[in-house]
Design a protein around this motif. Sequence first.
Motif, PDB file in Angstrom:
ATOM      1  N   GLU A 116       8.373   4.843 -11.124  1.00 25.31           N
ATOM      2  CA  GLU A 116       7.054   4.418 -11.599  1.00 25.31           C
ATOM      3  C   GLU A 116       6.939   2.900 -11.671  1.00 25.31           C
ATOM      4  O   GLU A 116       5.868   2.344 -11.460  1.00 25.31           O
ATOM      5  N   ASP A 117       8.037   2.220 -11.983  1.00 25.74           N
ATOM      6  CA  ASP A 117       7.987   0.770 -12.162  1.00 25.74           C
ATOM      7  C   ASP A 117       8.448  -0.001 -10.922  1.00 25.74           C
ATOM      8  O   ASP A 117       8.708  -1.197 -11.007  1.00 25.74           O
ATOM      9  N   PHE A 118       8.534   0.658  -9.773  1.00 27.57           N
ATOM     10  CA  PHE A 118       8.977  -0.006  -8.539  1.00 27.57           C
ATOM     11  C   PHE A 118       7.883  -0.937  -8.033  1.00 27.57           C
ATOM     12  O   PHE A 118       6.721  -0.559  -7.921  1.00 27.57           O
ATOM     13  N   THR A 119       8.247  -2.179  -7.766  1.00 25.27           N
ATOM     14  CA  THR A 119       7.344  -3.130  -7.110  1.00 25.27           C
ATOM     15  C   THR A 119       8.095  -3.790  -5.977  1.00 25.27           C
ATOM     16  O   THR A 119       9.314  -3.999  -6.056  1.00 25.27           O
ATOM     17  N   TYR A 120       7.375  -4.127  -4.927  1.00 25.78           N
ATOM     18  CA  TYR A 120       7.999  -4.724  -3.754  1.00 25.78           C
ATOM     19  C   TYR A 120       8.194  -6.213  -3.959  1.00 25.78           C
ATOM     20  O   TYR A 120       7.302  -6.926  -4.419  1.00 25.78           O
ATOM     21  N   SER A 121       9.362  -6.688  -3.641  1.00 28.20           N
ATOM     22  CA  SER A 121       9.626  -8.112  -3.504  1.00 28.20           C
ATOM     23  C   SER A 121      10.635  -8.264  -2.374  1.00 28.20           C
ATOM     24  O   SER A 121      11.412  -7.344  -2.091  1.00 28.20           O
ATOM     25  N   HIS A 122      10.617  -9.411  -1.755  1.00 28.62           N
ATOM     26  CA  HIS A 122      11.487  -9.648  -0.605  1.00 28.62           C
ATOM     27  C   HIS A 122      12.965  -9.518  -0.993  1.00 28.62           C
ATOM     28  O   HIS A 122      13.755  -8.925  -0.257  1.00 28.62           O
ATOM     29  N   GLU A 123      13.326 -10.062  -2.142  1.00 23.73           N
ATOM     30  CA  GLU A 123      14.719 -10.016  -2.574  1.00 23.73           C
ATOM     31  C   GLU A 123      15.173  -8.582  -2.836  1.00 23.73           C
ATOM     32  O   GLU A 123      16.281  -8.181  -2.461  1.00 23.73           O
ATOM     33  N   ASP A 124      14.298  -7.794  -3.482  1.00 19.73           N
ATOM     34  CA  ASP A 124      14.644  -6.398  -3.754  1.00 19.73           C
ATOM     35  C   ASP A 124      14.792  -5.613  -2.465  1.00 19.73           C
ATOM     36  O   ASP A 124      15.673  -4.760  -2.345  1.00 19.73           O
ATOM     37  N   ALA A 125      13.933  -5.894  -1.492  1.00 15.32           N
ATOM     38  CA  ALA A 125      13.999  -5.187  -0.206  1.00 15.32           C
ATOM     39  C   ALA A 125      15.320  -5.487   0.490  1.00 15.32           C
ATOM     40  O   ALA A 125      15.954  -4.588   1.063  1.00 15.32           O
ATOM     41  N   ARG A 126      15.744  -6.743   0.443  1.00 17.03           N
ATOM     42  CA  ARG A 126      17.027  -7.112   1.044  1.00 17.03           C
ATOM     43  C   ARG A 126      18.182  -6.370   0.386  1.00 17.03           C
ATOM     44  O   ARG A 126      19.087  -5.876   1.064  1.00 17.03           O
ATOM     45  N   GLU A 127      18.153  -6.273  -0.937  1.00 19.70           N
ATOM     46  CA  GLU A 127      19.222  -5.577  -1.659  1.00 19.70           C
ATOM     47  C   GLU A 127      19.210  -4.083  -1.366  1.00 19.70           C
ATOM     48  O   GLU A 127      20.268  -3.474  -1.214  1.00 19.70           O
ATOM     49  N   LEU A 128      18.023  -3.479  -1.285  1.00 16.86           N
ATOM     50  CA  LEU A 128      17.930  -2.054  -1.020  1.00 16.86           C
ATOM     51  C   LEU A 128      18.447  -1.686   0.351  1.00 16.86           C
ATOM     52  O   LEU A 128      19.056  -0.629   0.540  1.00 16.86           O
ATOM     53  N   LEU A 129      18.210  -2.524   1.339  1.00 13.44           N
ATOM     54  CA  LEU A 129      18.571  -2.201   2.707  1.00 13.44           C
ATOM     55  C   LEU A 129      19.991  -2.576   3.070  1.00 13.44           C
ATOM     56  O   LEU A 129      20.465  -2.235   4.140  1.00 13.44           O
TER      57      LEU A 129
ATOM     58  N   ARG B 256       0.825  -1.209   0.000  1.00 12.03           N
ATOM     59  CA  ARG B 256       0.000   0.000   0.000  1.00 12.03           C
ATOM     60  C   ARG B 256       0.858   1.257   0.000  1.00 12.03           C
ATOM     61  O   ARG B 256       0.555   2.221  -0.694  1.00 12.03           O
ATOM     62  N   LEU B 257       1.922   1.261   0.799  1.00  9.56           N
ATOM     63  CA  LEU B 257       2.819   2.419   0.830  1.00  9.56           C
ATOM     64  C   LEU B 257       3.562   2.600  -0.494  1.00  9.56           C
ATOM     65  O   LEU B 257       3.777   3.730  -0.935  1.00  9.56           O
ATOM     66  N   VAL B 258       3.946   1.493  -1.129  1.00  5.95           N
ATOM     67  CA  VAL B 258       4.613   1.592  -2.425  1.00  5.95           C
ATOM     68  C   VAL B 258       3.669   2.245  -3.432  1.00  5.95           C
ATOM     69  O   VAL B 258       4.077   3.113  -4.206  1.00  5.95           O
ATOM     70  N   ASN B 259       2.408   1.859  -3.419  1.00  5.30           N
ATOM     71  CA  ASN B 259       1.438   2.498  -4.320  1.00  5.30           C
ATOM     72  C   ASN B 259       1.312   3.984  -4.022  1.00  5.30           C
ATOM     73  O   ASN B 259       1.149   4.797  -4.928  1.00  5.30           O
ATOM     74  N   TYR B 260       1.370   4.345  -2.764  1.00  4.65           N
ATOM     75  CA  TYR B 260       1.251   5.747  -2.371  1.00  4.65           C
ATOM     76  C   TYR B 260       2.455   6.569  -2.852  1.00  4.65           C
ATOM     77  O   TYR B 260       2.299   7.676  -3.360  1.00  4.65           O
ATOM     78  N   TYR B 261       3.657   6.007  -2.693  1.00  5.22           N
ATOM     79  CA  TYR B 261       4.875   6.739  -3.017  1.00  5.22           C
ATOM     80  C   TYR B 261       5.290   6.610  -4.482  1.00  5.22           C
ATOM     81  O   TYR B 261       6.177   7.326  -4.925  1.00  5.22           O
ATOM     82  N   ARG B 262       4.687   5.689  -5.229  1.00  4.75           N
ATOM     83  CA  ARG B 262       5.110   5.447  -6.603  1.00  4.75           C
ATOM     84  C   ARG B 262       4.911   6.714  -7.433  1.00  4.75           C
ATOM     85  O   ARG B 262       3.866   7.330  -7.419  1.00  4.75           O
ATOM     86  N   GLY B 263       5.956   7.097  -8.143  1.00  2.00           N
ATOM     87  CA  GLY B 263       5.900   8.283  -8.988  1.00  2.00           C
ATOM     88  C   GLY B 263       6.482   9.510  -8.321  1.00  2.00           C
ATOM     89  O   GLY B 263       7.055  10.358  -8.991  1.00  2.00           O
ATOM     90  N   ASP B 264       6.341   9.644  -7.002  1.00  2.00           N
ATOM     91  CA  ASP B 264       6.903  10.793  -6.298  1.00  2.00           C
ATOM     92  C   ASP B 264       8.247  10.435  -5.672  1.00  2.00           C
ATOM     93  O   ASP B 264       9.289  10.917  -6.084  1.00  2.00           O
ATOM     94  N   GLU B 265       8.200   9.605  -4.649  1.00  2.00           N
ATOM     95  CA  GLU B 265       9.411   9.216  -3.935  1.00  2.00           C
ATOM     96  C   GLU B 265      10.092   8.002  -4.574  1.00  2.00           C
ATOM     97  O   GLU B 265      11.296   7.814  -4.435  1.00  2.00           O
ATOM     98  N   LEU B 266       9.294   7.166  -5.255  1.00  2.00           N
ATOM     99  CA  LEU B 266       9.816   5.946  -5.871  1.00  2.00           C
ATOM    100  C   LEU B 266       9.629   6.005  -7.385  1.00  2.00           C
ATOM    101  O   LEU B 266       8.830   6.797  -7.892  1.00  2.00           O
TER     102      LEU B 266
END
Length: 154
Positions: free
Chosen positions: A140-153, A128-138
């Motif tokens: 446009e094509d950002f989607t959440y996945s566990h692997e991506d979250a691990r890499e980002l952090l 839900r937060l990704v949908n809220y922030y998509r386009g502004d803070e994130l």
Amino acid sequence: MARMHSRRRGSSDSDKPVADEPPEWSDVDEDAIEERVVELADAGHSPSQIGLKLRDEGVQGTPVPDVSLATGKKVTEILEANDADPDLPEDLRNLMEQAIGLRDHMEANPTDYQNKRALQNTESKIRRLVNYYRGDELDEDFTYSHEDARELLE
């Protein structure tokens, strides 16, 4: 108002006192506050940690009770103006860290159904937060996945 993933009511909090000006005893220069905010951000502190450090330690020995009253800007606005803002919003980062911890726990304890439900709820909040922030803070094509979250952090 009820909580998002339970039938219980939320806890009520006390309100901050209404103030239009910083207290008389806090006479710290705006530029010094902004320099300290950027310095703490470069040290790896989140915006909420920066506010707590300014409140507790202060600038030049004088505590800063409220950054927005003293400078006219929020901590995140100061960070954006000085190109020191974090790559992820703080609330999204905290939820991702929580989801990673829950997922690690689930790998070690696969029959822990309460934490399985907690992981589902946390990942739902993240989406839900990704949908809220998509386009502004994130992006446009950002989607959440566990692997991506691990890499980002990391």
